[in-house]
Design a protein around this motif. Structure first.
Motif, PDB file in Angstrom:
ATOM      1  N   THR A  98       0.839  -1.196   0.000  1.00  0.00           N
ATOM      2  CA  THR A  98       0.000   0.000   0.000  1.00  0.00           C
ATOM      3  C   THR A  98       0.877   1.250   0.000  1.00  0.00           C
ATOM      4  OG1 THR A  98      -1.705  -1.142   1.291  1.00  0.00           O
ATOM      5  CG2 THR A  98      -1.811   1.263   1.226  1.00  0.00           C
ATOM      6  N   VAL A 100       0.349   5.448   0.438  1.00  0.00           N
ATOM      7  CA  VAL A 100      -0.627   6.450   0.852  1.00  0.00           C
ATOM      8  C   VAL A 100      -0.315   7.770   0.165  1.00  0.00           C
ATOM      9  CG1 VAL A 100      -1.530   7.806   2.774  1.00  0.00           C
ATOM     10  CG2 VAL A 100      -1.073   5.349   3.059  1.00  0.00           C
ATOM     11  N   HIS A 101      -1.306   8.331  -0.509  1.00  0.00           N
ATOM     12  CA  HIS A 101      -1.217   9.662  -1.105  1.00  0.00           C
ATOM     13  C   HIS A 101      -2.169  10.570  -0.332  1.00  0.00           C
ATOM     14  CE1 HIS A 101       1.107   8.376  -4.668  1.00  0.00           C
ATOM     15  NE2 HIS A 101       0.446   7.241  -4.516  1.00  0.00           N
ATOM     16  N   ALA A 102      -1.600  11.591   0.284  1.00  0.00           N
ATOM     17  CA  ALA A 102      -2.429  12.428   1.150  1.00  0.00           C
ATOM     18  C   ALA A 102      -2.085  13.909   0.960  1.00  0.00           C
ATOM     19  CB  ALA A 102      -2.233  12.045   2.609  1.00  0.00           C
ATOM     20  N   SER A 103      -3.094  14.747   1.077  1.00  0.00           N
ATOM     21  CA  SER A 103      -2.913  16.192   1.056  1.00  0.00           C
ATOM     22  C   SER A 103      -3.845  16.804   2.096  1.00  0.00           C
ATOM     23  CB  SER A 103      -3.232  16.765  -0.333  1.00  0.00           C
ATOM     24  OG  SER A 103      -3.268  18.179  -0.290  1.00  0.00           O
ATOM     25  N   ARG A 104      -3.254  17.378   3.130  1.00  0.00           N
ATOM     26  CA  ARG A 104      -4.078  18.008   4.161  1.00  0.00           C
ATOM     27  C   ARG A 104      -4.805  19.224   3.598  1.00  0.00           C
ATOM     28  NH1 ARG A 104      -1.322  18.980   9.859  1.00  0.00           N
ATOM     29  NH2 ARG A 104      -1.345  16.697   9.666  1.00  0.00           N
ATOM     30  N   ASN A 107      -7.658  17.988   1.765  1.00  0.00           N
ATOM     31  CA  ASN A 107      -8.438  17.025   2.538  1.00  0.00           C
ATOM     32  C   ASN A 107      -8.621  15.714   1.767  1.00  0.00           C
ATOM     33  OD1 ASN A 107      -9.838  16.153   4.802  1.00  0.00           O
ATOM     34  ND2 ASN A 107     -11.825  16.800   3.976  1.00  0.00           N
ATOM     35  N   VAL A 108      -7.487  15.248   1.181  1.00  0.00           N
ATOM     36  CA  VAL A 108      -7.488  14.005   0.410  1.00  0.00           C
ATOM     37  C   VAL A 108      -6.569  13.003   1.098  1.00  0.00           C
ATOM     38  CG1 VAL A 108      -6.815  12.914  -1.756  1.00  0.00           C
ATOM     39  CG2 VAL A 108      -8.000  15.119  -1.776  1.00  0.00           C
ATOM     40  N   TYR A 109      -7.065  11.787   1.265  1.00  0.00           N
ATOM     41  CA  TYR A 109      -6.263  10.696   1.836  1.00  0.00           C
ATOM     42  C   TYR A 109      -6.624   9.425   1.082  1.00  0.00           C
ATOM     43  CZ  TYR A 109      -4.221   7.468   5.242  1.00  0.00           C
ATOM     44  OH  TYR A 109      -3.472   6.493   5.851  1.00  0.00           O
ATOM     45  N   ASN A 110      -5.692   8.948   0.266  1.00  0.00           N
ATOM     46  CA  ASN A 110      -5.935   7.749  -0.530  1.00  0.00           C
ATOM     47  C   ASN A 110      -4.887   6.680  -0.223  1.00  0.00           C
ATOM     48  OD1 ASN A 110      -8.180   8.705  -1.994  1.00  0.00           O
ATOM     49  ND2 ASN A 110      -6.829   9.822  -3.410  1.00  0.00           N
ATOM     50  N   ALA A 111      -5.347   5.516   0.160  1.00  0.00           N
ATOM     51  CA  ALA A 111      -4.471   4.349   0.330  1.00  0.00           C
ATOM     52  C   ALA A 111      -4.551   3.527  -0.953  1.00  0.00           C
ATOM     53  CB  ALA A 111      -4.910   3.524   1.530  1.00  0.00           C
TER      54      ALA A 111
END
Length: 353
Positions: A98, A100-104, A107-111
């Protein structure tokens, strides 16, 4: 089929090649370790014979067993153990991971599921090359073919690694089409599934490292038909998978790089048959039939003779004094009164004394 036949597991012999070649012609696509190629089969048999003689290096050691019909005197199944994979040439698979692509700020959090090229199982022992003639897929034959190897490992534990793996044949259709290969492997290798299989079993695996990307592959970029078969076994492999799972082997997120089939694995000492098998004495050989006694469990019985190894499935009366075997069972195992046999129940949760 003859109901009086004794189905016996024994080490392969050089003169088994004709029978095994006939079996290999029935496997269809996807069983890479049993090629319908006489030269490759002879080499595989020779490697097994050298392993039993003690003249093979650890990196090439492998045991090939056959299931023989005592009436037909014909090999109707094969199964094998590789002592330590990946020591002589790389042993590849994909580890399902896995990222994780995230951007606070957004408000994006993708595993995101990924595939990593791996050699994590290097040095582990492998259960492999399982095939049973379709005409014999009944009764206890399949269970015997799978679990006889576990009895051998129990008897000669020091010859094998700490962990055991089993690559399950991945999904392909009746025409040999593999959705996983068509959407992944073929993109990098530009050859068909059968050709890749042939190169791999011929020992020419360098092309895998040369052509397969070293960076993670994003599962979501594969076609749905490929994603849907990750970790899925071929329909004919479902019984073998269920049997190995009943022994304690589990899918831990590794798959075959060609067809996406799951790899099952376990600590060797946690495998049910190895853990529960025990050595008993042959107390007597009696002509009294016990095969129809429903109070008795089906047993795996082995002679623990390294060079002349034998395993059968049978019923036997077992007491503190030892086992009472029917003459034909004792003969199949090459055992006499007073000698030792290894015993385990064929199915989990059954009990003996």
């Amino acid at each position: 089929m003859h109901t009086t036949a004794i189905m016996t597991i024994r080490p392969v012999r050089a003169d088994d090649v004709t029978d095994i070649l006939a079996l290999a012609a029935k496997t269809g696509s996807g069983l890479t370790t049993l090629p319908a190629d006489e030269t490759l089969l002879k080499a595989r048999i020779d490697r097994s014979l050298r392993t039993w003689r003690g003249s093979a290096d650890k990196a090439e050691q492998g045991y090939l067993f056959v299931l023989e019909d005592s009436v037909q005197q014909r090999v109707v199944g094969v199964s094998a153990i590789e002592v330590a994979v990946g020591l002589q040439e790389p042993w590849y698979n994909f580890r399902v991971g896995t990222l994780v692509h995230a951007s606070r700020a957004l408000n994006v959090y993708n595993a995101v599921p990924t595939l990593y090229l791996s050699n994590d199982h290097t040095g582990q022992s492998e259960l492999c090359t399982l095939f049973l003639d379709p005409d014999y897929r009944q009764g206890t034959n399949g269970q015997l073919l799978i679990k006889a190897r576990l009895m051998f490992m129990a008897a000669f534990r020091q010859r094998f690694g700490r962990r055991v793996v089993a690559e399950m044949r991945g999904f392909s259709d009746d025409a040999g089409y593999s959705p996983f290969w068509a959407n992944l492997g073929q993109r990098f290798f530009s050859i068909d599934f059968a050709h890749a299989d042939h190169l791999s079993i011929s020992g020419n695996k360098a092309f895998i490292a040369e052509l397969m990307p070293k960076h993670p592959l994003y599962v979501d970029l594969l076609a749905a038909e490929a994603r849907d078969v990750i970790g899925v076994v071929h329909p004919q492999t479902e019984p073998a998978k269920a049997t190995l799972e009943s022994e304690g082997l589990r899918y831990q997120g590794y798959i075959d790089i060609f067809d996406g089939g799951p790899t099952l694995e376990a600590e060797i000492d946690d495998i049910r048959t190895l853990r529960e098998s025990r050595v008993i004495s042959v107390a007597s050989v009696s002509s009294a039939s016990v095969k129809d006694d429903e109070t008795l469990p089906w047993l795996l019985l082995a002679n623990d003779d390294y060079n002349d190894y034998r395993v059968v499935v049978a019923k036997a009366r077992v007491s503190e004094a030892g086992a009472e075997l029917e003459p034909r069972i004792a003969q199949a195992l090459n055992l006499n009164c007073g000698q030792s046999a290894r015993m385990a129940t064929l199915f989990a949760r059954e009990k003996t004394v």
